[in-house]
Scaffold this motif. Structure first.
Motif, PDB file in Angstrom:
ATOM      1  N   ARG A   1       0.927  -1.136  -0.113  1.00 16.96           N
ATOM      2  CA  ARG A   1      -0.060   0.166   0.051  1.00 16.96           C
ATOM      3  C   ARG A   1       0.745   1.357   0.126  1.00 16.96           C
ATOM      4  O   ARG A   1       0.379   2.184  -0.404  1.00 16.96           O
ATOM      5  N   LEU A   2       1.989   1.132   0.676  1.00 21.60           N
ATOM      6  CA  LEU A   2       2.981   2.357   0.623  1.00 21.60           C
ATOM      7  C   LEU A   2       3.976   2.352  -0.513  1.00 21.60           C
ATOM      8  O   LEU A   2       4.607   3.254  -0.725  1.00 21.60           O
ATOM      9  N   VAL A   3       4.285   1.038  -0.902  1.00 17.53           N
ATOM     10  CA  VAL A   3       5.408   0.912  -1.751  1.00 17.53           C
ATOM     11  C   VAL A   3       4.748   0.169  -2.904  1.00 17.53           C
ATOM     12  O   VAL A   3       5.094  -1.194  -2.911  1.00 17.53           O
ATOM     13  N   PRO A   4       3.905   0.694  -3.812  1.00 16.73           N
ATOM     14  CA  PRO A   4       3.288  -0.231  -4.853  1.00 16.73           C
ATOM     15  C   PRO A   4       4.086  -0.896  -5.776  1.00 16.73           C
ATOM     16  O   PRO A   4       3.762  -1.930  -6.300  1.00 16.73           O
ATOM     17  N   GLU A   5       5.430  -0.701  -6.099  1.00 18.46           N
ATOM     18  CA  GLU A   5       6.239  -1.117  -6.769  1.00 18.46           C
ATOM     19  C   GLU A   5       6.556  -2.613  -6.373  1.00 18.46           C
ATOM     20  O   GLU A   5       7.059  -3.492  -7.396  1.00 18.46           O
ATOM     21  N   LEU A   6       6.195  -2.930  -5.256  1.00 18.63           N
ATOM     22  CA  LEU A   6       6.559  -4.169  -4.679  1.00 18.63           C
ATOM     23  C   LEU A   6       5.397  -5.235  -4.949  1.00 18.63           C
ATOM     24  O   LEU A   6       5.576  -6.540  -4.766  1.00 18.63           O
ATOM     25  N   ILE A   7       4.271  -4.674  -5.231  1.00 21.96           N
ATOM     26  CA  ILE A   7       2.991  -5.519  -5.334  1.00 21.96           C
ATOM     27  C   ILE A   7       3.177  -6.659  -6.142  1.00 21.96           C
ATOM     28  O   ILE A   7       2.935  -7.969  -5.865  1.00 21.96           O
ATOM     29  N   GLN A   8       3.703  -6.480  -7.266  1.00 24.03           N
ATOM     30  CA  GLN A   8       4.059  -7.434  -8.427  1.00 24.03           C
ATOM     31  C   GLN A   8       4.805  -8.837  -7.879  1.00 24.03           C
ATOM     32  O   GLN A   8       4.373  -9.990  -8.303  1.00 24.03           O
ATOM     33  N   GLY A   9       5.588  -8.616  -6.931  1.00 27.49           N
ATOM     34  CA  GLY A   9       6.356  -9.941  -6.506  1.00 27.49           C
ATOM     35  C   GLY A   9       5.784 -10.550  -5.138  1.00 27.49           C
ATOM     36  O   GLY A   9       6.400 -11.422  -4.622  1.00 27.49           O
ATOM     37  N   LEU A  10       4.873  -9.729  -4.573  1.00 29.12           N
ATOM     38  CA  LEU A  10       4.350 -10.309  -3.333  1.00 29.12           C
ATOM     39  C   LEU A  10       3.039 -11.124  -3.325  1.00 29.12           C
ATOM     40  O   LEU A  10       2.283 -10.825  -3.937  1.00 29.12           O
ATOM     41  N   THR A  11       2.853 -12.099  -2.510  1.00 28.28           N
ATOM     42  CA  THR A  11       1.593 -12.748  -2.200  1.00 28.28           C
ATOM     43  C   THR A  11       1.443 -12.581  -0.851  1.00 28.28           C
ATOM     44  O   THR A  11       2.401 -13.157  -0.029  1.00 28.28           O
TER      45      THR A  11
END
Ligand SMILES: Cc1cc2nc3c(=O)[nH]c(=O)nc-3n(C[C@H](O)[C@H](O)[C@H](O)COP(=O)(O)OP(=O)(O)OC[C@H]3O[C@@H](n4cnc5c(N)ncnc54)[C@H](O)[C@@H]3O)c2cc1C
Length: 393
Positions: free
Chosen positions: A207-217
């Motif tokens: 939510r704070l660092v959206p660039e990470l969303i693609q790699g996280l589950t």
């Protein structure tokens, strides 16, 4: 430096303690209470074990330091939270190439006194478990557990004693930076400026660092709290931490906790969910767990089900944590993504985060740099992955 930390889970508080000890001015912003009922760290107990890290020197070194530090820290605590009660693990696969065998042999090569039990020994030492002839049982008396919610509470006190300001019920809406400073916008609309910011927001990091969303589950992991009919069977001393690998994953449990109950959990990767999911348990999980226990830990299977709970894994593609600058940033550092196994390092990870904030190269931190680890997106997860790193118990 003037530093802001988002999140008072184990990663955020560990960073705060170390950074304050190094003389920085530190404020922690936590949107819930401290500890927060929503934090993965707050779930009541976490295994501390050294196997399943194979020959990965970073984790082995960090976990050994962590055990020493938990023992040292808790001399400051009101009551002990680190319990070295030993751990037994039942393994259907003990082939020469099996991950656990490689891990155990590596640790034995380093002098660890891990025992491989015969079936008769396992039955005698662990009469509460149904010991299968086909399983191999390994036992490490070094292992144990940390009472995690209490540990975070005491760590927060340590941090305050070192001058850290901890602001509970203070959510952070966004973080940003300019060449001269970094900025935080709070949920109440106020803005705060820092030299650098640590985002230790657990499952909400995207939510704070959206660039990470693609790699996280973010996955839902469930547990049961059980009142056994014969609590003395599960008292520390009579029972340590146990884990049992089965085709569907790995079940694990703790000795009787100070609440008088036993916690049992399933390590198989759960469904992918939103981090704001309700933290109760599902009837389906309770049925499955009690069914397993009736077969393999019958006196627990006959116990009274007190509650089901949900906790969240923040999984990275390779199951390693993230301690690095947010993509494209030089003032906002991400610390966390502890997947299934991050809590135990709460007493040794602070210096790694502090070195990253101070731009110091720490060999123990290299594994947690982002590099291109997230380039391929999130890893497809096999729920039966008993994996190596991907294992709480
Ligand atoms: C079921 C389960 C079992 C586990 N078992 C083990 C185990 O046996 N051994 C082990 O070592 N590890 C275990 N783990 C992993 C471990 O719990 C986690 O790796 C670790 O607790 C993560 O800590 P954290 O500080 O990153 O996140 P959290 O503890 O979730 O903390 C993040 C904090 O940030 C706050 N926050 C989020 N967004 C904001 C915002 N915008 N503003 C302000 N605050 C915010 C949240 O409220 C929360 O308090 C387990 C995890 C689960 C779910």
């Amino acid at each position: 430096m003037k530093l802001g930390i988002v999140g008072a889970g184990v990663f955020g508080i560990a960073a705060a303690i170390e950074l304050a000890e190094r003389g920085h001015e530190v404020t922690v912003f936590e949107r819930g209470s401290v500890p927060s009922a929503q934090a993965s760290s707050t779930d009541v107990s976490k295994v501390i074990r050294r196997w399943a890290y194979a020959d990965n020197e970073t984790y082995v070194e960090l976990v050994e330091r962590a055990a020493i530090n938990w023992a040292r820290w808790q001399q400051e605590f009101e009551s002990p939270v680190y319990h070295k009660v030993g751990q037994v693990r039942a393994l259907p696969d003990w082939g020469p190439e099996s991950p656990m065998r490689r891990s155990v042999e590596y640790l034995q090569g380093r002098g660890a006194s891990i025992e491989i039990l015969t079936t008769a020994q396992a039955r005698k030492r662990f009469p509460r478990l149904v010991v299968l002839d086909s399983d191999t049982h390994v036992y490490d008396r070094w292992a144990g557990y940390v009472e995690s919610a209490l540990a975070v509470e005491y760590m927060a006190r340590m941090a305050r004693d070192r001058g850290v300001r901890i602001l509970a019920n203070t959510g952070v809406r966004s973080v940003d930076e300019s060449p001269e400073s970094s900025q935080m916008m709070l949920d109440d609309g106020t803005e705060h400026t820092f030299d650098r910011i640590v985002v230790a927001a657990g499952a909400w990091v995207g939510r704070l660092v959206p660039e990470l969303i693609q790699g996280l589950t973010i996955t839902r992991q469930q547990m049961l709290i059980i009142a056994p009919d014969r609590p003395e069977f599960f008292a520390p001393g009579a029972m340590g931490v146990w884990s049992i690998e089965v085709a569907s994953g790995q079940w694990y449990g703790f000795p009787l906790l100070r609440s008088g109950y036993v916690k049992v959990a399933d390590d198989a990767t759960g469904e992918q969910i939103d981090p704001d999911v309700d933290r109760g348990g599902t009837p389906e999980f309770a049925r499955r767990a009690m069914g397993f226990l009736r077969k393999r830990v019958p006196e627990l299977g006959a116990g009274r089900l007190v509650a089901g709970r949900t906790c969240l894994y923040t999984n990275t593609p390779d199951d390693h944590f993230v301690i690095d600058w947010a993509p494209g940033s030089s003032r906002v550092l991400v610390a966390g993504c502890g997947t299934s196994h991050g809590f135990k390092f709460g007493s040794s990870i602070g210096p790694v985060i502090a070195d990253a904030i101070e731009d110091r190269d720490n060999p123990l931190g290299r594994l947690f740099r982002l590099g291109d680890r997230f380039a391929g997106g999130a890893a497809a997860r096999d729920p039966r992955d008993k994996g190596f790193l991907h294992s709480a118990g």
